[in-house]
Design an enzyme around this catalytic site. Structure first.
Site, PDB file in Angstrom:
ATOM      1  N   HIS A 224     -73.893 100.722  20.609  1.00  0.00           N
ATOM      2  CA  HIS A 224     -73.907 102.178  20.754  1.00  0.00           C
ATOM      3  C   HIS A 224     -72.838 102.786  19.864  1.00  0.00           C
ATOM      4  O   HIS A 224     -71.832 102.149  19.539  1.00  0.00           O
ATOM      5  CB  HIS A 224     -73.695 102.591  22.220  1.00  0.00           C
ATOM      6  CG  HIS A 224     -72.283 102.443  22.706  1.00  0.00           C
ATOM      7  ND1 HIS A 224     -71.334 103.428  22.548  1.00  0.00           N
ATOM      8  CD2 HIS A 224     -71.656 101.423  23.345  1.00  0.00           C
ATOM      9  CE1 HIS A 224     -70.193 103.025  23.071  1.00  0.00           C
ATOM     10  NE2 HIS A 224     -70.355 101.810  23.557  1.00  0.00           N
ATOM     11  N   CYS A 225     -73.087 104.015  19.431  1.00  0.00           N
ATOM     12  CA  CYS A 225     -72.073 104.781  18.725  1.00  0.00           C
ATOM     13  C   CYS A 225     -71.593 105.867  19.677  1.00  0.00           C
ATOM     14  O   CYS A 225     -71.660 105.710  20.892  1.00  0.00           O
ATOM     15  CB  CYS A 225     -72.615 105.356  17.418  1.00  0.00           C
ATOM     16  SG  CYS A 225     -74.027 106.458  17.616  1.00  0.00           S
ATOM     17  N   MET A 226     -71.157 106.993  19.162  1.00  0.00           N
ATOM     18  CA  MET A 226     -70.595 108.011  20.020  1.00  0.00           C
ATOM     19  C   MET A 226     -71.635 108.667  20.920  1.00  0.00           C
ATOM     20  O   MET A 226     -71.363 109.000  22.069  1.00  0.00           O
ATOM     21  CB  MET A 226     -69.917 109.075  19.163  1.00  0.00           C
ATOM     22  CG  MET A 226     -69.239 110.147  19.975  1.00  0.00           C
ATOM     23  SD  MET A 226     -68.524 111.403  18.938  1.00  0.00           S
ATOM     24  CE  MET A 226     -68.342 112.725  20.136  1.00  0.00           C
TER      25      MET A 226
END
Length: 509
Positions: free
Chosen positions: A28-30
């Site tokens: 996941h990113c932000m």
């Protein structure tokens, strides 16, 4: 203990992406849950978009489900746990196994209003077509660069907020015994960011991550100050993240070269030694100097651009950022942002680029008012607008403005106006920067920093957002729709045709 809400979200998503056996990777990113999938045809896009917690989906090198900041970090471990629990050695066939694409969206007519689902399908089709057309080696390279820096964003945000809090306490004269500790906490990561970049670079390019980190660590080692490299005395940190990236890429190539000829019996000793030695020497006697010059030029160029052409530069950057995102070229800015943060403590480019999101929010508000009879699109906007205000613009872009066409252009106009506003104040001496990358919109306020007081910095950024909202709204309201578009999208008869069971609304005289 698992959180029931996040567990339920993960459990709802998993079967809609083809089940555990269809998932090859989970990161996941932000804001996004990024999944590697074996068979894209097993994914039920429309059902995913209909989930209350899902703000939208984006298909790129991975399948990306937009959950929003905070939520994605909590849902991801629950999703990983479910995948681990449910994964089996065999997978059952699912819908779409023949690889057929979704049915084409019919062309709108006065008898049929485009619904949110149809707009989303059009947005996905545009995205897929753009991806197929623009999967060039250069853009694929930019994606790899983004994969290096995106995992660092949470640390940049956390340390950036702590740095801002520490600065506020120092200015107010509060807690003098605590501020040195906060300064150490905020600065520790940035002092060693080159090591993290080297580690991630080697991992991304197929080398041993620890070797990439070891070579990059040379750049920040204080002892380099004692080295005379061809008449140039080196400074710890010279070359920064760009030098670390170049050094780690070199290390990967040296490591792969060693693997070709070093006997297996000696590989564990010889390959790491030669990789660090050869790459380290080139880094010290070449890459640090070259990367240092490039980094200095980036900082000098950004300062000159905003000092002398701030309003025009802001107009161009704010207006073109959404198209850059569409083309994937915005990823080239990530190392530039990081270099500026490393050099100056903040990046002056991000607040200007964030104005593109403000134009998008203003555009969405205008679409909501203009299409007052199209409840499907209005519901999409109502659910996506809060995320857009906080800087998560994908649901509005791919669900509303991009498939509609003209509103996407008017959203860019709003971004250009907001960027010009912030850029103008840079020309006047009030620079606005961000201590981290990732957030935008209102979520950027805690990360703001400038060359004057925090109050002035916040006022300029807030003014830019307001200008972006207003211009994006006005441009879309007055120029975002042709008469034909309004006839197709916004008539009581068309709304009734889209939902025959719904009673017709009375038309005002």
């Amino acid at each position: 203990m698992a959180d029931p809400k996040n567990r339920a979200t993960a459990a709802a998503i998993l079967p809609l992406v083809g089940g555990a056996d269809n998932v090859t990777s989970v990161v996941h990113c932000m804001t996004r849950l990024r999944l590697g999938l074996r068979d894209r045809a097993l994914v039920d896009d429309e059902a995913l978009k209909a989930l209350p917690s899902v703000m939208g989906v984006v298909e790129d090198d991975t399948y990306q489900i937009v959950l929003g900041p905070g939520t994605v970090a909590r849902v991801t471990p629950e999703f990983e746990a479910l995948v681990a629990e449910e994964r089996t050695d065999t997978s059952a066939p699912g819908p779409g196994e023949n690889g057929e694409s979704a049915a084409p969206v019919p062309a709108p007519s006065p008898d049929h209003a485009l619904t949110a689902a149809e707009l989303a399908s059009q947005g996905a089709a545009l995205k897929a077509a753009r991806k197929a057309k623009n999967a060039t080696p250069f853009k694929l390279f930019l994606r790899r660069i983004a994969n290096i820096f995106v995992p660092l964003i949470p640390a940049l945000i956390g340390c950036g907020i702590i740095a801002g809090l520490n600065g506020l306490l120092i200015n107010l004269g509060w807690l003098p015994a605590v501020t040195p500790a906060l300064a150490a906490i905020a600065s520790g990561f940035m002092a060693l960011i080159a090591v993290f970049v080297g580690f991630n670079t080697a991992k991304e390019f197929g080398g041993t991550p620890s070797l990439g980190g070891a070579v990059a660590a040379i750049i920040v080692f204080p002892g380099v100050a004692k080295i005379d490299a061809f008449g140039n005395t080196l400074s710890p940190g010279q070359g920064g993240v760009l030098g670390a990236l170049a050094a780690a890429v070199l290390a990967v190539h040296v490591e792969k070269w060693c693997r070709k000829w070093v006997p297996e019996s000696l590989d564990v000793l010889v390959t790491p030694t030669l990789t660090v030695l050869l790459s380290g020497l080139v880094t010290i006697f070449g890459l640090m100097f070259v990367a240092g010059e490039v980094s200095t030029a980036i900082g000098t160029g950004a300062d000159w651009l905003l000092t002398h052409t701030g309003a025009f530069a802001g107009l161009v950057l704010g207006g073109l950022f959404l198209p850059l995102v569409m083309l994937g070229l915005h990823q080239a800015l990530i190392p530039i942002h990081t270099t500026l943060i490393e050099q100056q403590g903040f990046t002056v480019l991000l607040p200007i680029l964030a104005m593109a999101g403000a134009g998008q929010v203003g555009c969405a508000a205008a679409v909501y008012l203009r299409l007052r009879h199209n409840h499907s699109i209005r519901n999409t906007i109502k659910s996506a607008l809060p995320a857009g205000i906080l800087g998560v613009g994908e649901p509005l872009i791919y669900g509303v403005s991009l498939p509609l066409g003209r509103p996407f252009v008017t959203a860019c106009a709003g971004g250009a106006a907001g960027g010009a506003f912030v850029g103008l104040f840079s020309m006047l001496g009030d620079k606005v920067g961000s201590t981290a990358i990732g957030p935008s919109g209102w979520a950027l306020f805690p990360l703001l920093q400038g060359n004057h007081g925090l109050g002035t910095t916040i006022a300029v950024y807030a003014g830019g957002l307001l200008v972006g909202y207003l211009v994006g709204f006005a441009a879309t309201y007055y120029f975002g729709f042709t008469k034909t578009m309004l006839a197709e999208l916004n008539t009581p008869a068309a709304e009734a045709a889209a939902d025959p069971e719904k009673p017709k609304e009375p038309v005002a005289a």
